[in-house]
Design an enzyme around this catalytic site. Sequence first.
Site, PDB file in Angstrom:
ATOM      1  N   VAL A  37      55.569  20.570  45.576  1.00 32.88           N
ATOM      2  CA  VAL A  37      56.363  21.065  46.699  1.00 32.88           C
ATOM      3  C   VAL A  37      55.488  21.858  47.668  1.00 32.88           C
ATOM      4  CG1 VAL A  37      58.320  22.486  47.385  1.00 32.88           C
ATOM      5  CG2 VAL A  37      58.468  21.095  45.324  1.00 32.88           C
ATOM      6  N   LEU A  58      44.536  25.952  40.757  1.00 33.42           N
ATOM      7  CA  LEU A  58      44.366  24.571  40.305  1.00 33.42           C
ATOM      8  C   LEU A  58      44.640  24.386  38.818  1.00 33.42           C
ATOM      9  CD1 LEU A  58      41.218  23.460  42.360  1.00 33.42           C
ATOM     10  CD2 LEU A  58      43.638  23.285  42.968  1.00 33.42           C
ATOM     11  N   PHE A  97      54.516  28.767  36.958  1.00 34.81           N
ATOM     12  CA  PHE A  97      54.655  27.751  35.923  1.00 34.81           C
ATOM     13  C   PHE A  97      56.120  27.331  35.898  1.00 34.81           C
ATOM     14  CE2 PHE A  97      51.049  30.065  33.492  1.00 34.81           C
ATOM     15  CZ  PHE A  97      50.101  29.429  34.282  1.00 34.81           C
ATOM     16  N   THR A 138      64.883  28.546  41.762  1.00 37.64           N
ATOM     17  CA  THR A 138      65.303  27.365  41.007  1.00 37.64           C
ATOM     18  C   THR A 138      66.763  27.449  40.595  1.00 37.64           C
ATOM     19  OG1 THR A 138      64.956  26.149  38.926  1.00 37.64           O
ATOM     20  CG2 THR A 138      64.450  28.487  38.908  1.00 37.64           C
ATOM     21  N   TYR A 162      61.703  30.360  31.587  1.00 41.83           N
ATOM     22  CA  TYR A 162      61.373  29.918  32.951  1.00 41.83           C
ATOM     23  C   TYR A 162      62.440  30.376  33.942  1.00 41.83           C
ATOM     24  CZ  TYR A 162      61.350  26.856  37.017  1.00 41.83           C
ATOM     25  OH  TYR A 162      61.401  26.374  38.304  1.00 41.83           O
ATOM     26  N   SER A 225      64.148   6.995  27.603  1.00 41.71           N
ATOM     27  CA  SER A 225      65.188   7.472  26.693  1.00 41.71           C
ATOM     28  C   SER A 225      66.364   8.018  27.495  1.00 41.71           C
ATOM     29  CB  SER A 225      64.630   8.578  25.789  1.00 41.71           C
ATOM     30  OG  SER A 225      63.614   8.070  24.947  1.00 41.71           O
ATOM     31  N   TYR A 227      69.382  10.363  27.061  1.00 41.77           N
ATOM     32  CA  TYR A 227      69.851  11.391  26.130  1.00 41.77           C
ATOM     33  C   TYR A 227      71.349  11.649  26.316  1.00 41.77           C
ATOM     34  CZ  TYR A 227      64.907  12.230  25.325  1.00 41.77           C
ATOM     35  OH  TYR A 227      63.586  12.076  25.000  1.00 41.77           O
ATOM     36  N   ARG A 240      73.039  14.453  38.097  1.00 45.76           N
ATOM     37  CA  ARG A 240      72.197  15.472  38.699  1.00 45.76           C
ATOM     38  C   ARG A 240      72.105  15.275  40.215  1.00 45.76           C
ATOM     39  NH1 ARG A 240      73.245  17.193  34.503  1.00 45.76           N
ATOM     40  NH2 ARG A 240      71.869  17.923  32.834  1.00 45.76           N
ATOM     41  N   ARG A 300      70.582  16.178  24.329  1.00 41.25           N
ATOM     42  CA  ARG A 300      69.696  17.323  24.167  1.00 41.25           C
ATOM     43  C   ARG A 300      70.519  18.600  24.264  1.00 41.25           C
ATOM     44  NH1 ARG A 300      65.202  15.611  28.588  1.00 41.25           N
ATOM     45  NH2 ARG A 300      67.130  15.600  29.801  1.00 41.25           N
TER      46      ARG A 300
END
Length: 344
Positions: A37, A58, A97, A138, A162, A225, A227, A240, A300
């Site tokens: 982004v 990096l 992260f 987020t 997170y 997969s 889920y 989503r 999940r």
Amino acid sequence: MNVFTNDVPPEPAAVRLREVASEVSKKYLVTGGAGYVGSVVARHLLEAGHRVTVLDDLSTGFREAVPEGAEFTEGRVQDAARWLDPSYDGVLHFAAFSQVGESVAHPERYWSNNVGGSMALLDAMRAAEVRTLVFSSTAATYGEPETTPITESAPTAPTSPYGASKLAVDHMISGEAAAHGLAAVSLRYFNVAGAYGECGERHDPESHLIPLVLQVALGRRAHISVYGEDYPTPDGTCVRDYIHVADLAEAHLLALEAAAPGEHLVCNLGNGSGFSVREVIETVREVTGHPVPELAAERRPGDPAVLVASAQAARKRLGWRPSRTDLAGIVSDAWDFARARAGA
């Protein structure tokens, strides 16, 4: 199958950008600008005539993703004070992260980098008298929502370190704005996808649905997969909200214009419409012309049936209208980028 749609017809954000664009070139620091982004936002800033410095260590970004014309400094956001000075008009902060699973296994990394790094950045901005910030937040701050579409007033109950780290930074920014007059906007993303020119999505390991399905189409993964196939959705798979990365970038430029001293504005960014896992898979088949074998898997833990954003606040406060809302178009751009990287 658009599960939710906004009643307001979309208007390209570029129209609003032209209305608010300044004739004076400004100078911005983009932390994490070698990532997915951040690199697209840096390119949009350059195209708008601004000067850009990218700061990235990096660790997860790529030097070649930094757009031509941007000054690049390799370094950690914790050391931003070494480069930040009063010549900057603002900061766009992407240096974090972002892997949920990793944050559960190694929460200390997320508190140190995401929270500690952001605190150091706020200190550096205060010392340099740089008073405008756009923060990459987020939808993970909401956790498992009680209702959808999700508005900014929804309870924040993150289910991972997170999401918790990003929410902590939002609280820090609110305090900085109230106490020291920072003009700040936090943009809470849902599922970012697509590509813009030579800038596209690549993570190691990859965890996002569209690039994973494209890996199957490229023959680099045997199957995708699925889920859970018994969710209370039209086809039984999770739904989503996907937003094109270029629409997302335009929102950041609008946020710079909308930021007001002493205010911390929080806006969700999404299309306001949802696409299911199976719909994404079928769209990849149609766009690529390649088979995509599926493998049914158990649900999940913690996967909500539907995650869709209400972007009405961004529409009202930023004048933002996503214009690249077609799933096939989003997948097509991502496919072009994936093929170029694979040499196909």
